[in-house]
Each structure stands twice: as structure tokens, then as C-alpha cells.
Write a protein that holds these residues in place. Structure first.
Motif, mmCIF file in Angstrom:
data_model
loop_
_atom_site.group_PDB
_atom_site.id
_atom_site.type_symbol
_atom_site.label_atom_id
_atom_site.label_comp_id
_atom_site.label_asym_id
_atom_site.label_seq_id
_atom_site.Cartn_x
_atom_site.Cartn_y
_atom_site.Cartn_z
ATOM 1 N N PRO A 122 0.804 -1.236 0.000
ATOM 2 C CA PRO A 122 0.000 0.000 0.000
ATOM 3 C C PRO A 122 0.835 1.284 0.000
ATOM 4 O O PRO A 122 0.468 2.255 -0.672
ATOM 5 C CB PRO A 122 -0.820 -0.131 1.285
ATOM 6 N N LEU A 123 1.952 1.292 0.726
ATOM 7 C CA LEU A 123 2.768 2.512 0.721
ATOM 8 C C LEU A 123 3.250 2.802 -0.706
ATOM 9 O O LEU A 123 3.299 3.958 -1.143
ATOM 10 C CB LEU A 123 3.953 2.356 1.681
ATOM 11 N N TRP A 166 8.774 2.192 12.290
ATOM 12 C CA TRP A 166 7.587 1.347 12.470
ATOM 13 C C TRP A 166 7.360 0.537 11.192
ATOM 14 O O TRP A 166 7.129 1.110 10.124
ATOM 15 C CB TRP A 166 6.378 2.238 12.763
ATOM 16 N N GLY A 167 7.418 -0.791 11.297
ATOM 17 C CA GLY A 167 7.344 -1.627 10.095
ATOM 18 C C GLY A 167 6.027 -1.538 9.369
ATOM 19 O O GLY A 167 5.952 -1.786 8.161
ATOM 20 N N ARG A 168 4.963 -1.168 10.076
ATOM 21 C CA ARG A 168 3.651 -1.184 9.432
ATOM 22 C C ARG A 168 3.396 0.021 8.544
ATOM 23 O O ARG A 168 2.316 0.132 7.962
ATOM 24 C CB ARG A 168 2.549 -1.356 10.480
ATOM 25 N N VAL A 169 4.364 0.916 8.406
ATOM 26 C CA VAL A 169 4.192 2.000 7.437
ATOM 27 C C VAL A 169 3.964 1.401 6.050
ATOM 28 O O VAL A 169 3.324 2.006 5.196
ATOM 29 C CB VAL A 169 5.384 2.982 7.397
ATOM 30 N N ALA A 170 4.463 0.183 5.825
ATOM 31 C CA ALA A 170 4.304 -0.483 4.526
ATOM 32 C C ALA A 170 2.842 -0.678 4.152
ATOM 33 O O ALA A 170 2.484 -0.708 2.980
ATOM 34 C CB ALA A 170 5.001 -1.847 4.565
ATOM 35 N N GLU A 171 1.979 -0.811 5.180
ATOM 36 C CA GLU A 171 0.569 -1.144 4.936
ATOM 37 C C GLU A 171 -0.318 0.065 4.700
ATOM 38 O O GLU A 171 -1.506 -0.087 4.403
ATOM 39 C CB GLU A 171 -0.003 -1.881 6.146
ATOM 40 N N GLY A 172 0.212 1.257 4.915
ATOM 41 C CA GLY A 172 -0.640 2.441 4.848
ATOM 42 C C GLY A 172 -0.277 3.349 3.690
ATOM 43 O O GLY A 172 0.441 2.956 2.771
ATOM 44 N N ALA A 173 -0.780 4.587 3.761
ATOM 45 C CA ALA A 173 -0.603 5.513 2.652
ATOM 46 C C ALA A 173 0.366 6.637 2.985
ATOM 47 O O ALA A 173 0.370 7.665 2.326
ATOM 48 C CB ALA A 173 -1.961 6.079 2.234
ATOM 49 N N GLY A 174 1.172 6.452 4.051
ATOM 50 C CA GLY A 174 2.200 7.443 4.321
ATOM 51 C C GLY A 174 1.800 8.468 5.357
ATOM 52 O O GLY A 174 1.003 8.189 6.259
#
Ligand code: BGC
Length: 761
Positions: A122-123, A166-174
């Protein structure tokens, strides 16, 4: 007398709203009331229970046991972690043929960036700034997942984050609330379509409510503390946008909000979500997040379960605190029947809205998967989406695009690697079906290609680190050869070639859930490889795969060109070939700032003003800056190059003054001044010159992605109204203050042109 009548009226309203009903009973209300009148307490509590049989990937320690018996006894409202029409049919049959009241189950899953056709993380997708494309990826995911029997998705993840540790930045839109809100809406539209009852739409879940992206120190599941002003202006808008777009479900987060864990936070789940935002779907906990309130120190399982239900949580994911303690709490007077009824009604409403009561098998059709899942068309969408999500960070002397007849040394641990192309949270994807970069370049250049491959380095040489990353299968594969032997082989190849393409970065599980890092540099093994390659003086192109922004100070000096591809998904290699050889001209722009080093974190473009700003990057004593690094980031929010160049005219304003009912149009003429066609993301930022509270130095308020043929020009218009000028105040009202506003339009958050408008009283 008047007072008494008022009291009576209040009572009536309270009673109606406590039952979750309005005075205008709909067909759905009547249906559910009738059903609920036949339900026992146990059956009502059963609806609040979400289980996983453990067929998927459990993200906590627990999985549910005795699934079959529980379903038959009416102790389950929904399941996740099983897929495919056969298995889902079996589970649904247990519910609608063997349980007393035959209430169908919800079937959920984490379909975060594609179901089997895996799109970029998602990022990465957010860097396309292309809402139509993002909606299309969500639509495709919904088509595939529903063909496999699913009806409920745990996406979109809309957590704003400013901390790449934070590793979950990959899942969001920034990092940006405005862009994040647009993306949240596009994803909800894509998943839910216009009709939730149709058999190709999924109910979406916006998560993780709320503030999860602000976990202290970037450590996953860590505590959060923030002002209401920051919540309202930065972290909450994408949730609000998803709710306004009609999202069916909200998932709580693991962290605390103002001292109370989200899953038991009445202010968050009732005052804000229900009373203020009018959310009318249901709220599910995150994986065992109710139970985790015991560790947060809020009491035993019975106490925290009652707390969660009363706060407004409707469904308990996996932990079964609801299932095992709510009845006892009811008997002991620690909660009311109304609390249970309210939650039960919301779950039943979701099932009704999905059309499950009229046909519990509506999503189950054994003939659909083959026609729908992983087709040539879905792969084409994935290839296009990947190419559009890449960000060109550097391109000295127009080294890219490459001519196909060049002798290419393709080097690096991610160059011929299927296991890491999909990225994190691709639970239903098969890594072995992904296209490697080597395959992609060979596909593009045909059999006579001059492409030669050497691994060059391990992703990391550290076996202990590799073991932590390899929990879902081998992602870091440590070669039997010594690191030096691998480098030597790569150097021999590089010396024989015209150009070096090094595919380097993070393994897919180096980012994602429970993958925080305190260093955001490349692992040493890869740093050494890049130094050695740069020493050959051959033109060096880095293809950078990562799930988070990295600190790349050294690599930026050493490389001639850098193409950031994130984890590109199933069509990785083909999409990378499309961009390296110029079939697609890169148009992605960063949605998260790249710091120079980890010490600058958190770093984000829309930071607030200080009383001692420093001008420029020179150190100034007694100003807000560092002794050892400039304040500016390595790459700013909105940054990304193209194979062509764009020129911006000055800003043209339709007028300079407006009142709160008026609008101003700000326009620029954009010209493609280069030799190839290309797309530019034109960005609008606003700064409020005088405000009653401290304010961001600029905030994104609009963007447009414009395609221009070489030499072509186009006028680009933005409409500025009161909403673009307003912000949340201490009393949580959303309003603008009269005065001057600076309007910036440009190619990224740093390089802009500006003008001033005035909002009159
Ligand atoms: C994650 C959620 C996910 C859930 C179910 C949790 O650990 O935080 O994002 O939806 O697991 O898989």
C-alpha cells in the motif's frame, strides 16, 4: 412542567438510541428484531465472537479451537483464515443447517494489497497518487476474494505514520492526512462498490482505530500519547473519510488513546465514532486486543471484556473474552442486556446488508475462482500498478532509461528472488508465482539478451536476524559462499558489462507487523556490495526494494541512478523492466519523507512552526536544528523524478479575496519541456499566515495527476473554498480564521511557487 416533558422526551430518545434503532423501523430493523426475539443470551454473545481456525497466519499467539462445535452451538459470528468455496461452504453449512437459528457467518480476511494477484504494498501504491488505479486494485481484490467465498475484508489500513522505524508503514498511505483520506475513500469504493449485497463486493474495515501509527519510538504495539488537536487534524481524517464513504466496519488498534486502550475506549468508540461521526456499522477488535487490556493493567479478562463491550466494541477477534465472560458479567450486573443487544444487532445488520440472510451462499460459487482469480487481465493491472508506484529518486546524466542492447550486470540479493517480491501482508499470495527482476529483464529483451546475473551479497549476513525475518518462510537466504566470494563474482561481472543494475533493499518481512527497526539503513552486507560496485566506475543503477523509507546518505552519493520500487507485487520483474527500458515513464512521488539518518525521525513535511526556525540547512546556534545533520530530509514528501521535465507557470488566481461562502480558483500552466511523454503530480499546499494555534508550515490540500505529451501544455485548476482553509480548534470545531493564506503549487512539498489570498471576515 416544561422540565418534566423535556425529561420524558430525553428518555424516549435515549431508549430508542440505546436499542440502536430510530423510530422509523426499516425492513432490516424488523427482520433483526424478530430474529433477536428468538435468540438466547448465549446465541447473542455467540454473534460477537470472531474466530480463526488457524488455517491462515495467526498474528498473535492464540488460534481458536473446537471450531465445528462452536459454530453448531451458535457461538460464532464470523471466521477468518479459511478461503475457497469448498471450505467456506462447509463452514457456512454448519451455521445455516446445523445451528438452532441458522444465522449465517461472516467470512473475513486480510486482503491488504490484492488477494492472489498481489499489487505493490500500500505505501507503494499510494506513491502513484492515482485514485482511479488504487480503486481498481481494490475492486480487483474484491472480485478475486469474493470468488473464493469471502465477504469481509480487514482493509484499508489508514494509519498515518511519520516514523519509518515502524514496520507497518508499509501497509498504509504514508504521512499525509489529505492524501490518506482520498486513498481511504478510493479503497472503500473499490471493495464495497455500490451494492454490498452483490456477490463481487466485500465489506471493508477501516483500521486501526486509532493513532496506531504514532507508536512511541516506532516500536510496534507501543504506547501512544497525543493532543486532541493532532488527533483531529492529522491522525483521524482518513478514518472519517472512510466512514463518510460508507465503510461497513471499523477495527480498533492495539495502543492506548489518552491512557485507555482503543478496544476499551468509550470516548473513541462511542462519543466520537457513533455520536459525533454517526458511524452505523460494527466495530471489531484487533487480534486478541481485548485480552491484551489485561496486560495493559485494566483488570482481569472478565473486567476488560465488559469494559470493551460497554465502550462500544461489538466483535471480539480470537481472544474469546466476550464468549467466556459476558454472560457472567450480565448476571453480576456489570453490564446490561442492552449492551449485548446493541452489539449483536450491529453484527446481524452487517450480515443483512451483505445479503446473507436472503442467501447465505451468495458468495459461494465453485466455478468462479478459475475464471476470476489471477488471470492475464489481473496480472496486467498488477504490472501497471507496480510501474506507476515506482519513484525515480536520482537519475544523473539521464542514465535511465536504458537501451535494450546494453550489456547489463544484474546484481544483488533481490535480483533473482521470488520470495520477496510480494511484500508484507500478502497472506493469500503465492511468492513462487511472482516475476523476478531477472525474468522481467529477460522477457523484455528476448533470448539474445545481454543480461548476466550474480547475487553479490546476502540481504543480511546475520543468521540471527535472518531467523527473525524468516517466520513465514525463507526471506533471507544466506549463501554458502563467503560474502567476499560473492562480491568477487559480482565485480567480475560488473567489469565485463556496460552498466550495473543492483537490486537491493529489505526482505519483505523486514517491514510489516512486528517488524520495527532501530536502524533504517541497508544491512552491512549490501552496503559493502554497493561500495565495491561503485569502485568499478561502471554506471551504477540501484533498484531499491523496501517496505519503509530508508536512510541512504552513502548510497545516494555512490549510485548514478536510483529507482525506488518498494515491494512491487506479483509482476515485479516485468514492471521494473517496463520502467528501466522506458516503456513506462516513472511518475510516482513519495508519500513519506526519506530522512538523512534515523536521528531525524520523526520527520515529515507538515511539521508545525517553531519559535526558532533556522533558515536553510546551515547550523545556527540557538535555532531549532542539529549539530551533526541539516534539518532538511534526504527526499521530501511529494518528491519524484521523471524521464521528462515539467515547467510550471506562475500561479493565476481568479481573485485575491474571498469570504467564507466564496471560492477562489488557483491555476498554473504546466508544460512538458522534455523529449518524452510523461505524467506529473501537481500538488497544492496551503499555509495559514496567522492563526490562533501553532500550525503546519504547509499542508497538502489538493493534487492532480496530469499526462502530457512531449512539448504539450495544459492549464491545471484547483478550487479553494472554506474547507481547504479550515482546521480543528481546541473545542474541536472545524473552521477557518480570516486573514492571509499562502498558496503553494509545485512538483513536491519543497519546490513550489506561491501566491497569497485573503479570507475576509
Ligand atoms: C493485525 C490486523 C489484522 C489482524 C487479523 C492483527 O495482528 O494488527 O491488522 O487485520 O491481525 O489478521
Amino acid at each position: 412542567m416544561t422540565m418534566k416533558r423535556f425529561d420524558l422526551l430525553t428518555l424516549i430518545i435515549v431508549v430508542f438510541s440505546a436499542c440502536g434503532r430510530t423510530s422509523h423501523e426499516t425492513e432490516m430493523d424488523k427482520y433483526i428484531s424478530k430474529l433477536m426475539s428468538q435468540m438466547t443470551i448465549e446465541e447473542k454473545i455467540g454473534q460477537l465472537n470472531l474466530i480463526t481456525p488457524g488455517g491462515g497466519i495467526p498474528t498473535g499467539a492464540a488460534v481458536s479451537t473446537d471450531v465445528e462445535t462452536k459454530i453448531k452451538e451458535g457461538n460464532v459470528g464470523g471466521i477468518f483464515g479459511i478461503t475457497g468455496p469448498e471450505k467456506i461452504r462447509q463452514a457456512q453449512q454448519l451455521a445455516v443447517e446445523h445451528s438452532r437459528l441458522k444465522i449465517p457467518l461472516l467470512f473475513g480476511s486480510d486482503i491488504i494489497h490484492g488477494y492472489k494477484t498481489i499489487f505493490p504494498i500500500p505505501l507503494g501504491l499510494s506513491c502513484s497518487w492515482d485514485m482511479e488505479l488504487i480503486e481498481k486494485t481494490a475492486r480487483t481484490a474484491a472480485e478475486e476474494a469474493t470468488a473464493d467465498g469471502l465477504n469481509w475484508n480487514f482493509s484499508p489500513m489508514v494509519d498515518i505514520s511519520r516514523d519509518p522505524r515502524w514496520g507497518r508503514v508499509a501497509e498504509g498511505a504514508g504521512e499525509d492526512p489529505y492524501l490518506g483520506s482520498e486513498i481511504a475513500k478510493a479503497m472503500v469504493r473499490g471493495y464495497q462498490g455500490n451494492d454490498l449485497t452483490s456477490n463481487n463486493t466485500l465489506m471493508a474495515t477501516v483500521k486501526h482505530f486509532a493513532l496506531y501509527g504514532a507508536s512511541e519510538a516506532g516500536r510496534d504495539y507501543n504506547t501512544v500519547d497525543m493532543s486532541r488537536l493532532r488527533m483531529y487534524n492529522v491522525y483521524l481524517p482518513p478514518f472519517r473519510a472512510a466512514i463518510d464513504a460508507g465503510v461497513g466496519c471499523v477495527m480498533t488498534s492495539f495502543n492506548d488513546v489518552d491512557g485507555i486502550p482503543a478496544s476499551g475506549n468509550k470516548w473513541l468508540l462511542t462519543d466520537l465514532l457513533r455520536n459525533n461521526w454517526k458511524f452505523d456499522g460494527f466495530v471489531v477488535s484487533d487480534y486478541t486486543s481485548v485480552n491484551e487490556m489485561v496486560d495493559h493493567g485494566l483488570g482481569d479478562l472478565q473486567a476488560v471484556s465488559a469494559l470493551a463491550l460497554k465502550a462500544g466494541l461489538d466483535m471480539d477477534m480470537v481472544g474469546e473474552g466476550f464468549l467466556t465472560t459476558l454472560k457472567k458479567s450480565l448476571e453480576e450486573g456489570k453490564l446490561s442486556l442492552n449492551d449485548i443487544n446493541r452489539a449483536c444487532r450491529r453484527i446481524l445488520e452487517a450480515k443483512y446488508k451483505l445479503g446473507l440472510f436472503s442467501d447465505p451462499y451468495r458468495y459461494i460459487d465453485e466455478s468462479r475462482p478459475e475464471k476470476t482469480i489471477l488471470t492475464a487481465q489481473t496480472r496486467e493491472i498488477a504490472r501497471d500498478a507496480a510501474a506507476r508506484s515506482f519513484v525515480l529518486l536520482k537519475n544523473d546524466k539521464n542514465l535511465l532509461p536504458l537501451k535494450k542492447d546494453r550489456n547489463i550486470a544484474l546484481i544483488g540479493p533481490l535480483a533473482n528472488n521470488k520470495n520477496n517480491m510480494l511484500g508484507t501482508w500478502a497472506v493469500s499470495g503465492d511468492p513462487q508465482l511472482s516475476i523476478t527482476v531477472l525474468e522481467g529483464l529477460k522477457n523484455a529483451t528476448g533470448n539474445n539478451s545481454n543480461i548476466h546475473y550474480a547475487k553479490g551479497a546476502n540481504i543480511s549476513d546475520d543468521p540471527e536476524f535472518a531467523q527473525k525475518v524468516n517466520v513465514f518462510g525463507t526471506r533471507i537466504d544466506i549463501d554458502e559462499r563467503t560474502p567476499q566470494a560473492m562480491i568477487n563474482e559480482a565485480l567480475m561481472l560488473a567489469k565485463r558489462s556496460d552498466v550495473v543494475v543492483a537490486v537491493i533493499g529489505e526482505a519483505s518481512e523486514m517491514s510489516g507487523e512486528s517488524s520495527s527497526r532501530s536502524s533504517i539503513s541497508l544491512p552491512d552486507s549490501q552496503k559493502k556490495l554497493i561500495r565495491a560496485l561503485a569502485n568499478t566506475k561502471k554506471p551504477l543503477i540501484l533498484v531499491l526494494m523496501t517496505g519503509r523509507p530508508l536512510a541512504l546518505e552513502e548510497e545516494i552519493q555512490l549510485a548514478d541512478a536510483i529507482l525506488l520500487t518498494w515491494h512491487p507485487g506479483i509482476e515485479a520483474g516485468n514492471a521494473i523492466a517496463d520502467v528501466l527500458f522506458g516503456k513506462y515513464n516513472p511518475s510516482g512521488k513519495l508519500t513519506m519523507t526519506f530522512p538523512r539518518n534515523v536521528g531525524q525521525v520523526p520527520i515529515y513535511y507538515n511539521h508545525r512552526t517553531t519559535g526558532r526556525p533556522n533558515s536553510g540547512d546551515e547550523f545556527q546556534k540557538f535555532r531549532s536544528n542539529y549539530l551533526d545533520v541539516p534539518n532538511s530530509p534526504q527526499f521530501s514528501f511529494g518528491y519524484g523524478l521523471s524521464y521528462t521535465t515539467f515547467a510550471y507557470s506562475n500561479i493565476m488566481l481568479s481573485k485575491n479575496y474571498m469570504n467564507s461562502n466564496e471560492k477562489i480558483t488557483a491555476s498554473i500552466k504546466l508544460t512538458n519541456t522534455g523529449k518524452v511523454d510523461g505524467e506529473e503530480v501537481v500538488q497544492l499546499y496551503i499555509y495559514d499566515k496567522i492563526r490562533s494555534i501553532t500550525q503546519p508550515v504547509k499542508e497538502l490540500k489538493g493534487f492532480q495527476k496530469i499526462f502530457l505529451k512531449a512539448g504539450e501544455s495544459k492549464d491545471v485548476h484547483f478550487t479553494i473554498g472554506i474547507n481547504e482553509l479550515a482546521f480543528y480548534h481546541h473545542d474541536m470545531s472545524f473552521k477557518a480564521e480570516a486573514g492571509e493564506f499562502v498558496i503553494y503549487i509545485g512538483t513536491n512539498s519543497d519546490e513550489t511557487i506561491s501566491d497569497v489570498i485573503t479570507l475576509t471576515e
